[in-house]
Write an enzyme that holds these catalytic residues in place. Sequence first.
Site, PDB file in Angstrom:
ATOM      1  N   GLY A 117      49.198  20.837  48.440  1.00  0.00           N
ATOM      2  CA  GLY A 117      49.711  20.962  47.052  1.00  0.00           C
ATOM      3  C   GLY A 117      50.700  19.837  46.914  1.00  0.00           C
ATOM      4  O   GLY A 117      50.754  18.781  47.589  1.00  0.00           O
ATOM      5  N   LYS A 137      52.383  26.667  56.226  1.00  0.00           N
ATOM      6  CA  LYS A 137      52.667  25.990  55.035  1.00  0.00           C
ATOM      7  C   LYS A 137      53.828  25.049  55.305  1.00  0.00           C
ATOM      8  O   LYS A 137      54.900  25.529  56.020  1.00  0.00           O
ATOM      9  CB  LYS A 137      52.982  26.931  54.040  1.00  0.00           C
ATOM     10  CG  LYS A 137      53.123  25.929  52.736  1.00  0.00           C
ATOM     11  CD  LYS A 137      53.173  27.101  51.419  1.00  0.00           C
ATOM     12  CE  LYS A 137      53.314  26.313  50.195  1.00  0.00           C
ATOM     13  NZ  LYS A 137      52.638  27.001  49.305  1.00  0.00           N
ATOM     14  N   ASP A 231      52.494  32.357  38.423  1.00  0.00           N
ATOM     15  CA  ASP A 231      51.532  31.393  38.711  1.00  0.00           C
ATOM     16  C   ASP A 231      50.311  32.040  39.170  1.00  0.00           C
ATOM     17  O   ASP A 231      49.453  31.697  40.104  1.00  0.00           O
ATOM     18  CB  ASP A 231      52.061  30.373  39.546  1.00  0.00           C
ATOM     19  CG  ASP A 231      50.996  29.093  39.677  1.00  0.00           C
ATOM     20  OD1 ASP A 231      50.231  28.745  38.488  1.00  0.00           O
ATOM     21  OD2 ASP A 231      51.038  28.081  40.732  1.00  0.00           O
TER      22      ASP A 231
END
Lengths: 484, 214
Positions: A117, A137, A231
């Site tokens: 990302g 992550k 989102d």
Amino acid sequence: MSSSQLKRFTKVNTKSRALSGLVKKKSVNQTSRQTNKKVELCKKFMREHYLNVFSYLSEREKRIQNLREGMKQNKVSFWQKKKKTKEHFSKETHFLRNRRSKLSMENFKVIAKIGQGGFSDVFLCERPEFQEFIAMKRLKKDKLSTIDEIEHINNEREVMIKHNSDWLAKLFYSFQDTDYLYLGMEFLQGGDFKTLLNHLKFLDEEVAKLYFSEMVLAVEDLHKLGFIHRDLKPENFLIDSKGHIKLTDFGLSKKIDEVSENDPLPMAEKLEKSKKTSIPSLSELLKEESFFSIPCSKRLNSVAGSPEYVAPEILTRKKYSKEVDFWSLGCLLYEMLSGTTPFVGRTKEETLENVIHFKKTLHFPTYSDGEEPMSKEAWDLITKLLAPKAKRLGKSCISEIKEHPFFDGIDWKNLRNVEPPFVPKILNQKDISYFDTTYFEKTSLEISNHSVFHYLENPLKHVLSFNYSRIQLFEKENGNKEKV
Amino acid sequence: MSFFSKTKTFKPQRKIKEGTKQYELKKFADATLGSGNLHLAVVLPEGEDLNEWLAVNTVDFFNQINMLYGTITEFCTTDSCKVMSAGPKYEYHWADGQTIKKPQRLSAPDYIDRLMNWIQDLLDNENVFPSKMGYSFPKNFQSIVKIIFKRLFRVYAHMYHNHFDDITNLGEEAHLNTSFKHFMYFVREFKLIKNNELAPLKELIKTLLEEKKK
């Protein structure tokens, strides 16, 4: 103790007393925002810490009492009793040690990069001692420029730990080193919904209905926790090894600059801005003590979301609330059934224009052969979701959506037991064949080999409570077991 | 004792002149998080290994001080606190016994930075604070813990003597008091700090801990 060491702790003469009396201090009015945030975090940390101190002790007390009562009732022999008690205490010690355990990337083996990302990467990692695979992550601290963002991540993390929903991805670990924050999340082997859609182009309505129902439940659970996702898009719905949906990525992205309602920026500039911040932010925790309700008074008005799925009130900087997620769901349903998103344009600008003028731009999709891709019920639901926020279905309660005729035949309480349309064929625990291959690369991670919660120069030293390991479950498990 | 009398009772002063630091501190000593039985919370739980208990509490107190001191870094600067001290009567000089043998006079933020880093390194050292299962604590573990506590105490002492106004302005006095009270109960339970080291906060300690005796 040496005499030199003693010297460090000495009474000093009156001369320096006078000196230190002159020390000037900053007044409170000068307290910076940064300090105020730190104070807020500190108070929260202390409150929680003391709650934990006392609940730990009373739970511990209960655990041993339960064990003893259980042994009494079952007439356990003396030696058995001794053995069991010893085992119990060594478990308690184990737990205490785990509370101190400093997780770092050294505890994990990186297998492959599975996502990327704007400011984070996701790696498939293995924790060898548990033969466990997780999606790690990694967020670079430099890019989290404000303490607000840190707070968001922290709050987010808290909710991810607390939730008990089958429809939301779980967080197993969080820790940090000098340069990065790490969130170790459930690794879902079926890949994401976007990859699935890309392969199938569009879905039969019966198939879409099942997936969409699961998505609605996921969003419902998230809202119950006090979150708005902001989102929702296909890539944020993951598919687990059984083929069911799980929502992920709530609130980890960079928060876009907050813009007020009467923000004078022309559209072009706004677009420019939103480009720079990569894919904009996701959900945001409402500033509430309790995470479990969304107060209507506290609306959010910052820009977020992927342009194709984003609700018009976000683009026009109006106040918005949880119904923005229902808009995104509407876009998703349209996409599942027709193969394209409802407002997609040739450029991002065009897409945004289309969303803003949705009343004119939303059309019933038709194929070149004239075949209609969806039923009347489906179209009715879509138009009720892609509606002005005041009229949008779900506005007052999500059950408005669930009761729509489109869902006829859906057993909401039993969805997890329905065989999903697609069950991933998984070779082994680290099979990543369902992931987008763009990121596949054998990765070696640069690990900053410093202390886990490094002091002072570390901008995040105030998120000490960030560190978490699922070992907390041990306590729960243990407690439950002994209650029986 | 009810919750209210605990927070509202005005305690008779022990011959402390108004306007002195000790007096000020005593005045605020009553403000705690209302958490109650802190003196019971420090006791070694049944069946627990002493070192394990010392270790987890050391980490907890370190974290608390880290958080609390972190909120006043704006006020505790090389200008405002040129020398690490606990009020005008006590000064602390830094030596780690390894790289720095001769005690140095440092500003408070420098001193505290080094102190916290020094502790951090110990906490991260698997040979001192083993975090993996099956590894035991070193033989001198308890003497290391004592030095850590002695040094952590100095951060509290500095915060109370030089920054208590800042702390009250930030509305954190209850948090600091609770943390320090807990710390002192723990210190007393396991005899971790010598009395002469505690001198800078003697009166405060008396006030904070005396409730228990009643």
